[in-house]
Design an enzyme around this catalytic site. Sequence first.
Site, short mmCIF file in Angstrom:
data_model
loop_
_atom_site.label_atom_id
_atom_site.label_comp_id
_atom_site.label_asym_id
_atom_site.label_seq_id
_atom_site.Cartn_x
_atom_site.Cartn_y
_atom_site.Cartn_z
N GLY A 274 47.81 23.79 34.68
CA GLY A 274 47.23 25.09 35.02
C GLY A 274 48.33 26.04 35.42
O GLY A 274 48.74 26.94 34.70
N CYS A 341 40.31 40.82 58.83
CA CYS A 341 40.28 40.52 60.26
C CYS A 341 40.51 39.04 60.52
O CYS A 341 39.59 38.31 60.91
CB CYS A 341 38.95 40.98 60.84
N TYR A 370 45.88 30.50 40.66
CA TYR A 370 45.19 30.34 41.95
C TYR A 370 45.25 31.62 42.79
O TYR A 370 45.35 31.57 44.01
CB TYR A 370 45.77 29.13 42.71
#
Length: 413
Positions: A274, A341, A370
């Site tokens: 990948g 946050c 990713y």
Amino acid sequence: MVFNSSICIVDAALMIDDLPVDAIARELETPVYMYSLKRIQENYRRMKVAFEPVGARIHYSAKANSNPAILRTLIDEGAGIDAVSGGEIARALLAGAAAQDIVFAGVGKTVAEIASAVERGIGWFNVENELELQYLNEAASSIGRQKLQVALRFNPEVSADTHPHISTGHGGAKFGLTVRAIGDALEQPQRYPYLSICGIHVHIGSQLGDSAATLQALAKTKQLIGSYPEIHTINLGGGFPVAYRQDQALPSLEDLVSEIAPHLHGYQVLLEPGRAVVANAGILVATVLYVKEQAGKVFYIVDASMTELIRPALYGAHHEIVPLVQADAERVVAQVVGPVCESADVLATDREMARLQVGDRVAIMTAGAYGMAMASNYNSRARPAEVVVAVDGGSWSVSRRRETIRDLINCEA
Ligand code: LLP
């Protein structure tokens, strides 16, 4: 290398193939992902050539990046697809993959996913549970599909030298089957008359820096399957590493192949890379929203965050950060952070870099794998657009538009 022939600096401008990244970014909202399809094509071709000595068949691992233009580019090159969910199978088929060229993997496939994959004619099933063999056998028998190709995923109890979150082959991991479970399945093939258990799958982790653990795993695999001539295929998974730092040295694919090839003789070899196919073909472009100095630190608050790229927060991963236009600015040590946050929403810690101003645009490098694939809507943030630069290197298009607030609330009653 973080920079490569597709993503590099020419005359102070960061380029993606023949195009200045800033010229594209000015036409869009940031954050935005950009991918070089040319780089992806070249990464794939390089891997294919490197593995020619073992005649490997490559199934691109769609979990790294399932953008449709990327899938189409790789499928056109002849790649199969490694899918880990019904969603990834659907994407692969939509992008033009033949069902036969898809491997369905995953430690927790649902019965519905299994039935649908069997009906669609998926080529290989990587199995990680004994019960899954029964489900597969039932699904195949219910439609009379004969000799479904199955590879049993082996957990060789080998610890790969990589981040603990992406190490999968040690004994305590949830992945794979033990020697005993595999032996049991192979001793009693009559229990699964619709299956052909003819492969072994062994993926011990991602971003593997050297071949030591792979060689250990392969030795154990060979020992396990030696007395079962019906096992004609070894699926080695993915895990081929990429450089995230400019100065990071990695073993070449060619060296790796020469080390493992003697152990694969006589087997059909499958691979599921990948990261090595897409990581260095992608960047995430962000804009500096605020600059502040407090507690003796310089903070660049940018409009990208852990919701677009979670790797630094989740794995402490390093991604180089490069201004789109290089200036002779003084060097500073800065914290590059996002608006989310969470204290972990940090893209770079104590990073020496050129001083930035509000409105400057930067590229977060090596973000093709990713990145968008792990993006979330946390803090009700819309996921960014994805731009692809065509294989000719000279034109770009929006492959997936930026989400809108309407997209965020669409599923709500
Ligand atoms: N095959 C199997 C069975 C896998 O579990 C994986 C990755 C691959 C192939 C592809 O591995 P690759 O060639 O990309 O290393 N989110 C993490 C990586 C997770 C990898 C999961 N499995 C990261 O950002 O580093």
